[in-house]
Design a protein around this motif. Structure first.
Motif, PDB file in Angstrom:
ATOM      1  N   GLU A   1     -56.909 -16.079 -36.911  1.00  0.00           N
ATOM      2  CA  GLU A   1     -58.178 -15.468 -36.517  1.00  0.00           C
ATOM      3  C   GLU A   1     -57.956 -14.315 -35.555  1.00  0.00           C
ATOM      4  OE1 GLU A   1     -61.149 -16.049 -37.862  1.00  0.00           O
ATOM      5  OE2 GLU A   1     -60.005 -17.327 -39.229  1.00  0.00           O
ATOM      6  N   THR A   2     -56.990 -14.455 -34.663  1.00  0.00           N
ATOM      7  CA  THR A   2     -56.689 -13.371 -33.727  1.00  0.00           C
ATOM      8  C   THR A   2     -56.211 -12.141 -34.475  1.00  0.00           C
ATOM      9  OG1 THR A   2     -56.119 -14.942 -31.987  1.00  0.00           O
ATOM     10  CG2 THR A   2     -55.247 -12.710 -31.771  1.00  0.00           C
ATOM     11  N   MET A   3     -55.301 -12.317 -35.413  1.00  0.00           N
ATOM     12  CA  MET A   3     -54.777 -11.183 -36.175  1.00  0.00           C
ATOM     13  C   MET A   3     -55.854 -10.563 -37.056  1.00  0.00           C
ATOM     14  SD  MET A   3     -50.958 -12.678 -37.023  1.00  0.00           S
ATOM     15  CE  MET A   3     -50.541 -11.354 -38.149  1.00  0.00           C
TER      16      MET A   3
ATOM     17  N   TYR B   1     -45.844 -11.296 -21.254  1.00  0.00           N
ATOM     18  CA  TYR B   1     -45.504 -11.059 -22.664  1.00  0.00           C
ATOM     19  C   TYR B   1     -46.365  -9.937 -23.230  1.00  0.00           C
ATOM     20  CZ  TYR B   1     -44.541 -12.188 -27.616  1.00  0.00           C
ATOM     21  OH  TYR B   1     -44.180 -12.158 -28.939  1.00  0.00           O
ATOM     22  N   GLY B   2     -47.650  -9.967 -22.936  1.00  0.00           N
ATOM     23  CA  GLY B   2     -48.518  -8.887 -23.398  1.00  0.00           C
ATOM     24  C   GLY B   2     -48.068  -7.535 -22.878  1.00  0.00           C
TER      25      GLY B   2
ATOM     26  N   ARG C   1     -45.166  -2.187 -23.511  1.00  0.00           N
ATOM     27  CA  ARG C   1     -44.098  -1.274 -23.091  1.00  0.00           C
ATOM     28  C   ARG C   1     -43.131  -0.989 -24.244  1.00  0.00           C
ATOM     29  NH1 ARG C   1     -47.363  -1.733 -19.818  1.00  0.00           N
ATOM     30  NH2 ARG C   1     -48.069  -0.057 -21.179  1.00  0.00           N
ATOM     31  N   GLN C   2     -42.860  -1.979 -25.046  1.00  0.00           N
ATOM     32  CA  GLN C   2     -42.024  -1.771 -26.235  1.00  0.00           C
ATOM     33  C   GLN C   2     -42.671  -0.753 -27.169  1.00  0.00           C
ATOM     34  OE1 GLN C   2     -39.064  -3.155 -26.845  1.00  0.00           O
ATOM     35  NE2 GLN C   2     -38.751  -3.381 -29.053  1.00  0.00           N
TER      36      GLN C   2
ATOM     37  N   ALA D   1     -52.790  -7.137 -26.487  1.00  0.00           N
ATOM     38  CA  ALA D   1     -51.657  -6.283 -26.862  1.00  0.00           C
ATOM     39  C   ALA D   1     -51.837  -5.732 -28.270  1.00  0.00           C
ATOM     40  CB  ALA D   1     -50.353  -7.070 -26.751  1.00  0.00           C
ATOM     41  N   LEU D   2     -52.313  -6.560 -29.207  1.00  0.00           N
ATOM     42  CA  LEU D   2     -52.570  -6.070 -30.561  1.00  0.00           C
ATOM     43  C   LEU D   2     -53.639  -4.986 -30.557  1.00  0.00           C
ATOM     44  CD1 LEU D   2     -52.538  -9.183 -32.936  1.00  0.00           C
ATOM     45  CD2 LEU D   2     -50.720  -7.512 -32.537  1.00  0.00           C
ATOM     46  N   GLN D   3     -54.695  -5.189 -29.791  1.00  0.00           N
ATOM     47  CA  GLN D   3     -55.754  -4.184 -29.709  1.00  0.00           C
ATOM     48  C   GLN D   3     -55.231  -2.874 -29.125  1.00  0.00           C
ATOM     49  OE1 GLN D   3     -58.623  -6.370 -27.392  1.00  0.00           O
ATOM     50  NE2 GLN D   3     -59.697  -7.153 -29.196  1.00  0.00           N
ATOM     51  N   TYR D   4     -54.326  -2.988 -28.169  1.00  0.00           N
ATOM     52  CA  TYR D   4     -53.722  -1.796 -27.568  1.00  0.00           C
ATOM     53  C   TYR D   4     -52.958  -0.997 -28.622  1.00  0.00           C
ATOM     54  CZ  TYR D   4     -50.725   1.012 -24.491  1.00  0.00           C
ATOM     55  OH  TYR D   4     -50.069   2.046 -23.882  1.00  0.00           O
ATOM     56  N   ILE D   5     -52.145  -1.682 -29.414  1.00  0.00           N
ATOM     57  CA  ILE D   5     -51.343  -0.999 -30.434  1.00  0.00           C
ATOM     58  C   ILE D   5     -52.230  -0.415 -31.521  1.00  0.00           C
ATOM     59  CG2 ILE D   5     -49.659  -1.387 -32.283  1.00  0.00           C
ATOM     60  CD1 ILE D   5     -48.338  -3.459 -30.376  1.00  0.00           C
TER      61      ILE D   5
END
Length: 304
Positions: free
Chosen positions: A77-79, A220-221, A226-227, A263-267
């Motif tokens: 659901e998150t993805m 982790y986020g 940063r990666q 983090a996914l939303q950021y990318i």
């Protein structure tokens, strides 16, 4: 004496042929959930014990089973909310044990590649016929249950033989995730076929982050962001690859999801990011860049 694995030639990061991903993307971004089944009391492999505790290790079995019962569904659901498809690193026995999980992945357009039969059965010690049978079973099972051609390989529990790369190429696969040596795809040297190493990052892997380095979800986020930032900057010159390998029993814990989703939303909030699958990255690279990289690379030199 063998001084390097011999799977790939050397090509320095600077001065390589330039990669241009579809749509001018700087980063090919893919997420690799490891959808696994760990047997409670598997056949014994003399080289490695399946569990840290004496059999039956109900504690560690049930900890991992949490992923298939609960964690997977939260991760899915998150993805979905972030419009990110998965490339499933699949223990193919899951198709029989938990077909609901497989159907949910298929319904959302996810790719399936092989992570062996079970994550408690290892390749080391197998003869060639046994290893061929494992690969063929993955090809047949994924086609039977999903209709997909098997293109990718990540060895079960990261265990190999000297012939694994040759066999997967010979049997029609196009990419592997077992070589953790680069941030761009790289040709793999095999007896036949055309095989590419697609970056699969141990540094981004939630097993390493949570179970080995023991960082917090918020940290982790930040690591993921940063990666991405560094690879995005470098990708302006030549396209890079970023992978986040996941395990539902880890990332699917309630307190870890918010930082991961952020983090996914950021990318995905950046332009020039190709939200791809492992198969899509391998196909594009093999068609457009494999030959140029193979020709530019050279064998590792021998020291005196």
């Amino acid at each position: 004496m063998k001084r390097d694995p011999g799977f790939y030639d050397y090509l320095p990061y600077q001065g390589r042929p330039q990669i241009r991903w579809p749509g001018g993307a700087r980063v090919a971004f893919w997420v690799a959930p490891n959808v696994e089944f760990y047997e409670l009391n598997p056949p014994r492999n003399p080289a490695r014990a399946a569990w840290a505790r004496p059999a039956p290790d109900v504690q560690n079995y049930s900890y991992r089973d949490y992923g298939n019962r609960v964690g997977f569904w939260r991760m899915l659901e998150t993805m979905k909310r972030c419009n990110v498809r998965g490339s499933v690193s699949l223990n193919v026995a899951m198709c029989e044990h938990h077909p609901e999980v497989i159907q949910a992945c298929a319904d959302n357009g996810w790719e399936f590649y092989s992570h062996g039969t079970y994550n408690t059965r290892y390749l080391m010690g197998m003869d060639e016929a046994q290893e061929r049978a494992v690969i063929q079973d993955s090809i047949d099972t994924i086609r039977k249950h999903t209709g997909q051609k098997l293109d990718g390989w990540l060895a079960p529990a990261l265990t190999y033989t000297d012939r694994t790369m040759d066999l997967v190429a010979e049997m029609g696969l196009t990419y592997v995730c077992d070589l953790f040596h680069d941030d761009q795809p790289v040709p793999v040297k095999t007896r036949s076929g055309r095989l590419t190493s697609i970056p699969y990052s141990l540094e981004m892997n939630d097993t390493i982050v949570y179970n080995v380095n023991q960082v917090s979800p918020r940290r982790y986020g930040d690591i993921i962001k940063r990666q991405f930032d560094q690879l995005y900057r470098e990708g302006e010159h030549s396209g890079t690859v970023m992978c986040i390998p996941l395990h539902p029993y880890l990332i699917g814990q309630p307190y870890r999801l918010a930082a991961f989703e952020e983090a996914l939303q950021y990318i995905t909030g950046h332009d020039k990011v190709w939200l791809a699958t492992g198969r899509e990255i391998a196909q594009y690279y093999n068609e457009h860049y494999y030959d140029a990289f193979a020709q530019a690379a050279h064998p590792v030199g021998e020291a005196p």
